[in-house]
Design a protein around this motif. Structure first.
Motif, PDB file in Angstrom:
ATOM      1  N   SER A   1       0.822  -1.209   0.000  1.00  0.00           N
ATOM      2  CA  SER A   1       0.000   0.000   0.000  1.00  0.00           C
ATOM      3  C   SER A   1       0.858   1.262   0.000  1.00  0.00           C
ATOM      4  CB  SER A   1      -0.934   0.009   1.215  1.00  0.00           C
ATOM      5  OG  SER A   1      -1.912  -0.997   1.107  1.00  0.00           O
ATOM      6  N   ALA A   2       1.975   1.221   0.732  1.00  0.00           N
ATOM      7  CA  ALA A   2       2.875   2.376   0.740  1.00  0.00           C
ATOM      8  C   ALA A   2       3.384   2.662  -0.662  1.00  0.00           C
ATOM      9  CB  ALA A   2       4.041   2.115   1.697  1.00  0.00           C
ATOM     10  N   ARG A   3       3.699   1.627  -1.389  1.00  0.00           N
ATOM     11  CA  ARG A   3       4.175   1.773  -2.773  1.00  0.00           C
ATOM     12  C   ARG A   3       3.083   2.390  -3.645  1.00  0.00           C
ATOM     13  NH1 ARG A   3       3.075  -2.002  -6.736  1.00  0.00           N
ATOM     14  NH2 ARG A   3       4.390  -1.993  -8.589  1.00  0.00           N
ATOM     15  N   VAL A   4       1.844   1.966  -3.466  1.00  0.00           N
ATOM     16  CA  VAL A   4       0.736   2.500  -4.255  1.00  0.00           C
ATOM     17  C   VAL A   4       0.552   3.987  -3.985  1.00  0.00           C
ATOM     18  CG1 VAL A   4      -1.768   2.410  -4.579  1.00  0.00           C
ATOM     19  CG2 VAL A   4      -0.449   0.278  -4.452  1.00  0.00           C
ATOM     20  N   PHE A   5       0.585   4.384  -2.720  1.00  0.00           N
ATOM     21  CA  PHE A   5       0.404   5.787  -2.382  1.00  0.00           C
ATOM     22  C   PHE A   5       1.563   6.645  -2.887  1.00  0.00           C
ATOM     23  CE2 PHE A   5      -2.745   4.394   0.911  1.00  0.00           C
ATOM     24  CZ  PHE A   5      -3.806   5.166   0.453  1.00  0.00           C
ATOM     25  N   SER A   6       2.757   6.092  -2.930  1.00  0.00           N
ATOM     26  CA  SER A   6       3.893   6.840  -3.489  1.00  0.00           C
ATOM     27  C   SER A   6       3.626   7.213  -4.938  1.00  0.00           C
ATOM     28  CB  SER A   6       5.179   6.005  -3.395  1.00  0.00           C
ATOM     29  OG  SER A   6       5.568   5.801  -2.067  1.00  0.00           O
ATOM     30  N   THR A   7       3.113   6.265  -5.710  1.00  0.00           N
ATOM     31  CA  THR A   7       2.788   6.532  -7.110  1.00  0.00           C
ATOM     32  C   THR A   7       1.647   7.532  -7.225  1.00  0.00           C
ATOM     33  OG1 THR A   7       3.522   4.318  -7.760  1.00  0.00           O
ATOM     34  CG2 THR A   7       2.062   5.474  -9.281  1.00  0.00           C
ATOM     35  N   LEU A   8       0.638   7.391  -6.361  1.00  0.00           N
ATOM     36  CA  LEU A   8      -0.508   8.292  -6.413  1.00  0.00           C
ATOM     37  C   LEU A   8      -0.094   9.727  -6.114  1.00  0.00           C
ATOM     38  CD1 LEU A   8      -3.527   8.687  -6.770  1.00  0.00           C
ATOM     39  CD2 LEU A   8      -3.832   8.056  -4.353  1.00  0.00           C
ATOM     40  N   ALA A   9       0.829   9.917  -5.187  1.00  0.00           N
ATOM     41  CA  ALA A   9       1.298  11.277  -4.878  1.00  0.00           C
ATOM     42  C   ALA A   9       1.911  11.937  -6.111  1.00  0.00           C
ATOM     43  CB  ALA A   9       2.310  11.233  -3.732  1.00  0.00           C
ATOM     44  N   ARG A  10       2.701  11.177  -6.862  1.00  0.00           N
ATOM     45  CA  ARG A  10       3.307  11.727  -8.076  1.00  0.00           C
ATOM     46  C   ARG A  10       2.249  12.045  -9.129  1.00  0.00           C
ATOM     47  NH1 ARG A  10       7.008   7.534  -6.886  1.00  0.00           N
ATOM     48  NH2 ARG A  10       6.143   6.217  -8.538  1.00  0.00           N
ATOM     49  N   GLN A  11       1.237  11.188  -9.238  1.00  0.00           N
ATOM     50  CA  GLN A  11       0.176  11.427 -10.213  1.00  0.00           C
ATOM     51  C   GLN A  11      -0.622  12.687  -9.881  1.00  0.00           C
ATOM     52  OE1 GLN A  11      -1.882   7.644 -10.005  1.00  0.00           O
ATOM     53  NE2 GLN A  11      -0.895   6.915 -11.884  1.00  0.00           N
ATOM     54  N   LEU A  12      -0.862  12.919  -8.598  1.00  0.00           N
ATOM     55  CA  LEU A  12      -1.572  14.130  -8.190  1.00  0.00           C
ATOM     56  C   LEU A  12      -0.796  15.385  -8.585  1.00  0.00           C
ATOM     57  CD1 LEU A  12      -2.744  12.945  -4.672  1.00  0.00           C
ATOM     58  CD2 LEU A  12      -4.277  13.677  -6.499  1.00  0.00           C
ATOM     59  N   GLU A  13       0.509  15.341  -8.394  1.00  0.00           N
ATOM     60  CA  GLU A  13       1.340  16.489  -8.758  1.00  0.00           C
ATOM     61  C   GLU A  13       1.311  16.735 -10.262  1.00  0.00           C
ATOM     62  OE1 GLU A  13       5.126  15.533  -7.127  1.00  0.00           O
ATOM     63  OE2 GLU A  13       4.635  16.313  -5.132  1.00  0.00           O
ATOM     64  N   ARG A  14       1.429  15.645 -11.046  1.00  0.00           N
ATOM     65  CA  ARG A  14       1.411  15.795 -12.502  1.00  0.00           C
ATOM     66  C   ARG A  14       0.075  16.343 -12.991  1.00  0.00           C
ATOM     67  NH1 ARG A  14       4.039  10.687 -12.677  1.00  0.00           N
ATOM     68  NH2 ARG A  14       2.108   9.697 -13.363  1.00  0.00           N
ATOM     69  N   ALA A  15      -1.010  15.970 -12.297  1.00  0.00           N
ATOM     70  CA  ALA A  15      -2.340  16.409 -12.717  1.00  0.00           C
ATOM     71  C   ALA A  15      -2.647  17.828 -12.259  1.00  0.00           C
ATOM     72  CB  ALA A  15      -3.397  15.452 -12.165  1.00  0.00           C
ATOM     73  N   GLY A  16      -1.757  18.403 -11.461  1.00  0.00           N
ATOM     74  CA  GLY A  16      -1.975  19.762 -10.988  1.00  0.00           C
ATOM     75  C   GLY A  16      -3.069  19.876  -9.957  1.00  0.00           C
ATOM     76  N   VAL A  17      -3.311  18.795  -9.202  1.00  0.00           N
ATOM     77  CA  VAL A  17      -4.334  18.849  -8.153  1.00  0.00           C
ATOM     78  C   VAL A  17      -3.876  19.843  -7.096  1.00  0.00           C
ATOM     79  CG1 VAL A  17      -5.516  17.541  -6.350  1.00  0.00           C
ATOM     80  CG2 VAL A  17      -5.122  16.510  -8.601  1.00  0.00           C
ATOM     81  N   ARG A  18      -4.735  20.784  -6.774  1.00  0.00           N
ATOM     82  CA  ARG A  18      -4.335  21.924  -5.951  1.00  0.00           C
ATOM     83  C   ARG A  18      -4.238  21.573  -4.470  1.00  0.00           C
ATOM     84  NH1 ARG A  18      -8.629  23.829  -3.202  1.00  0.00           N
ATOM     85  NH2 ARG A  18     -10.734  23.280  -3.899  1.00  0.00           N
ATOM     86  N   GLY A  19      -3.690  22.529  -3.714  1.00  0.00           N
ATOM     87  CA  GLY A  19      -3.665  22.419  -2.262  1.00  0.00           C
ATOM     88  C   GLY A  19      -2.603  21.464  -1.755  1.00  0.00           C
ATOM     89  N   ASP A  20      -2.881  20.938  -0.581  1.00  0.00           N
ATOM     90  CA  ASP A  20      -1.893  20.103   0.099  1.00  0.00           C
ATOM     91  C   ASP A  20      -2.104  18.620  -0.160  1.00  0.00           C
ATOM     92  OD1 ASP A  20      -4.235  19.660   1.461  1.00  0.00           O
ATOM     93  OD2 ASP A  20      -3.390  19.938   3.476  1.00  0.00           O
TER      94      ASP A  20
END
Length: 276
Positions: free
Chosen positions: A47-66
């Motif tokens: 699960s930690a590995r999955v969330f690591s990838t998701l964090a990068r995807q959020l940044e690439r998508a320009g999802v705002r905020g924290d």
């Protein structure tokens, strides 16, 4: 093959169950509990590995905020969960070392734009998997005997609730702006995601009771009860929640049940199926 080695976790967590908590376990119960917690240790690492990838995807998508930073914090929480599960393995007399299997890459969804890709993974990870985890862990917490184990499960549960809420809130925020075409595409994806969810969960929830009340008190679940809880969570929480955001989750769940080999080969109780 690379191994996940978390020896020393019981000391790091200062976890002690006490002789009385283990006195009622026979050797079969003890080994069943060790296998259960070692498996959870591995799942939390994944699960930690999955969330690591998701964090990068959020940044690439320009999802705002924290939000990218919040998902980054979830990575650390999942690592801590793995360490806590390893601590239970140790106090049960087991070795918290497991070979790491070859894992498929976390989906990048190259057929979708960045926002749709994020929504697919957030739905799959938070709205589906983490929501089911909340229900199952809460049931385990209620069944736990040793107070130290109750506290450990409560700690994990609190984090998992946050992981699930993260996804639900993101979906709710984006729902009003989703085009009919994107809603339809997400509905098509939900069929696959729900099928994968059921296949994964049912493969880890054996269709048999816990070997004893003593084993259940240290985390070996009653598989029949856990399966009923899984279906109740999908039917009563996940499907209505996604429908409230305008996604065709009900039809997707029905299609997943028609598609999935688990629905027949796993001998699913027909009463557990969505009938509404």
């Amino acid at each position: 093959m690379t191994s996940l080695d978390l020896r020393g976790a019981a000391d790091r967590a200062d976890l002690r169950l006490g002789a009385g908590a283990l006195a009622g376990l026979d050797e079969f119960d003890r080994q069943s509990a060790i296998l259960t917690w070692r498996g959870r240790m591995l799942n939390e690492h994944v699960s930690a590995r999955v969330f690591s990838t998701l964090a990068r995807q959020l940044e690439r998508a320009g999802v705002r905020g924290d939000r990218p930073a919040r998902v980054g914090a979830m990575v650390a929480e999942e690592w801590r969960h793995a360490d806590r599960c390893a601590a239970v393995v140790e106090v049960l007399g087991g070795d918290p070392v497991v070979a790491l299997p070859a894992l498929p890459p976390v989906p990048e969804h190259e057929d979708a734009d960045a926002i749709e890709a994020v929504l697919r993974n957030v739905i799959s990870v938070s709205c589906l998997s983490e929501t089911v985890a909340v229900a199952l862990i809460d049931a385990e917490r209620r069944a736990a005997g040793p107070p130290a184990l109750q506290r450990l499960l409560a700690e994990i549960l609190a984090d998992e609730v946050g992981h699930a809420r993260f996804g639900w809130r993101l979906v709710e925020e984006y729902a009003p702006s989703l085009s009919p075409t994107l809603r339809e595409r997400l509905g098509d994806y939900l069929v696959i995601a729900l099928d994968d969810l059921a296949t994964h969960e049912l493969s880890h929830l054996p269709a048999r009771p816990s070997p004893s009340s003593a084993a259940e008190a240290v985390g070996v679940c009653d598989g029949h009860a856990a399966r009923r809880l899984f279906f109740a969570t999908v039917n009563e929480v996940i499907v209505p929640g996604l429908e409230a955001s305008g996604l065709p989750a009900l039809s997707a769940w029905r299609a997943a049940q028609e598609l999935g080999a688990w629905a027949s080969a796993q001998k699913v109780d027909p009463r557990a199926r969505m009938t509404a």
